[in-house]
Design an enzyme around this catalytic site. Structure first.
Site, PDB file in Angstrom:
ATOM      1  N   ALA A  13      42.660  43.877  41.901  1.00  0.00           N
ATOM      2  CA  ALA A  13      41.643  44.632  41.150  1.00  0.00           C
ATOM      3  C   ALA A  13      42.220  45.481  40.027  1.00  0.00           C
ATOM      4  O   ALA A  13      41.515  46.318  39.469  1.00  0.00           O
ATOM      5  CB  ALA A  13      40.862  45.526  42.119  1.00  0.00           C
ATOM      6  N   GLY A  16      41.451  42.318  34.692  1.00  0.00           N
ATOM      7  CA  GLY A  16      40.593  41.146  34.643  1.00  0.00           C
ATOM      8  C   GLY A  16      39.318  41.253  35.457  1.00  0.00           C
ATOM      9  O   GLY A  16      38.668  42.304  35.507  1.00  0.00           O
ATOM     10  N   SER A 140      37.320  28.234  41.701  1.00  0.00           N
ATOM     11  CA  SER A 140      37.338  27.825  40.296  1.00  0.00           C
ATOM     12  C   SER A 140      36.775  26.419  40.177  1.00  0.00           C
ATOM     13  O   SER A 140      36.875  25.616  41.116  1.00  0.00           O
ATOM     14  CB  SER A 140      38.775  27.836  39.766  1.00  0.00           C
ATOM     15  OG  SER A 140      38.864  27.182  38.512  1.00  0.00           O
ATOM     16  N   TYR A 168      47.546  24.605  41.290  1.00  0.00           N
ATOM     17  CA  TYR A 168      46.446  25.566  41.165  1.00  0.00           C
ATOM     18  C   TYR A 168      45.137  24.937  41.642  1.00  0.00           C
ATOM     19  O   TYR A 168      44.367  25.559  42.380  1.00  0.00           O
ATOM     20  CB  TYR A 168      46.308  26.036  39.712  1.00  0.00           C
ATOM     21  CG  TYR A 168      45.135  26.965  39.494  1.00  0.00           C
ATOM     22  CD1 TYR A 168      45.163  28.282  39.955  1.00  0.00           C
ATOM     23  CD2 TYR A 168      43.969  26.519  38.863  1.00  0.00           C
ATOM     24  CE1 TYR A 168      44.080  29.136  39.774  1.00  0.00           C
ATOM     25  CE2 TYR A 168      42.879  27.366  38.681  1.00  0.00           C
ATOM     26  CZ  TYR A 168      42.946  28.676  39.148  1.00  0.00           C
ATOM     27  OH  TYR A 168      41.868  29.510  38.981  1.00  0.00           O
TER      28      TYR A 168
END
Length: 291
Positions: A13, A16, A140, A168
């Site tokens: 946190a 971004g 994502s 990723y």
């Protein structure tokens, strides 16, 4: 929202998406924010900025490095000792394929940071979650990258024998397998705790993208990949709303796409055999037993 104080944990946190989401949630003085970050100095700076912007002084920093299983365990011990219960857990911390290497525990770095650390964190925090707790894991759309992805098994992803550029994407697919399996387990136990995944989209100008992409290049990305581009303002708004709005109190097992709208994920992400394999191996890697 009620008047009772909510304990909201956000990993990663300090900048971004995590920072912007924390800042928006802190505008409600009934929300207590716990910034779970690897870099203490950056996190303290983020804390000061959030307090300055919102006037909410209920913002705490605790050290957490999701690439380290011992750090995750230490965080949970410290958190439980100070706060006791948790109402919202946002598994946001993540690194891109620009990073590579092996962790102190012997796992591929991106897999450990993006999936395994959050898997352990969530499982250790579950006994302390409030009855109507919410768990949101940031995934994502790159769980299905251009050209597709093939599941090669958990052992390959956790201990690759070569530098795989799709590491990723594997980690983001793992985030979905984890979310869907967690939802199933919670449902089986009659729990009201929800588990959802969130796709913020590719945010070209945040630290996640390296922080080096100027506005011109970001515009090129936005123009050429509109279906993947993410807006930090809109995504953080949506994530904050999903975390606390009454509208989402009973919504679970879903994937939110850059907004408060849900979307189907890739065909591969619904493979229950892969999901079971990941859960079983993750328990083994973390030294946990089947619940």
């Amino acid at each position: 929202m009620g008047t009772e104080m909510k304990n909201i944990i956000i990993t990663g946190a300090s900048s971004g998406l995590g920072f912007e989401t924390a800042r928006k949630l802190a505008k409600d003085k009934n929300n207590r924010l716990i910034l779970a970050c690897r870099d203490l100095q950056k996190a303290e700076g983020a804390r000061s900025k959030i307090i300055s912007d919102t006037g909410n002084e209920e913002v705490t920093v605790l050290v957490l490095d999701t690439s380290s299983l011992s750090s995750v365990r230490a965080f949970v011990r410290q958190y439980q000792g100070v706060f006791g219960t948790a109402d919202v857990l946002i598994n946001n911390a993540g690194i891109s394929s620009q990073h590579s290497g092996t962790t102190e525990d012997g796992f591929e770095l991106v897999f450990a940071t993006n999936h395994l650390g959050h898997f352990l964190l969530t499982n250790l925090l579950l006994p302390y979650m409030s009855e109507t707790g919410r768990i949101i894991t940031v995934s994502s759309d790159m769980h299905e990258p251009p050209g597709g992805i093939e599941w090669k098994g958990v052992e390959y992803i956790a201990h690759p024998d070569k530098d795989d550029r799709k590491r990723y994407s594997y980690s983001k697919l793992c985030n979905l397998y984890f979310t869907y399996k967690l939802h199933d387990i919670l449902q089986e136990h009659g729990s009201k705790i929800t588990a959802n995944a969130f796709n913020p989209g590719f945010m070209a100008t945040t630290n996640f993208a390296g922080g080096h992409m100027d506005k011109a290049r970001a515009l090129v990305v936005k123009t050429t990949m509109p279906d993947r581009f993410g807006d930090l303002e809109k995504s953080s708004d949506a994530l904050a709303e999903i975390a606390v709005s009454d509208q989402f109190a009973d919504v679970s097992g879903k994937y939110f796409d850059r907004s408060t709208n849900t979307k189907e994920t890739s065909a591969l992400s619904y493979d229950t055999q892969n999901r079971e394999e990941l859960w079983r191996k993750s328990l083994e890697y973390c030294g946990l037993t089947e619940s």
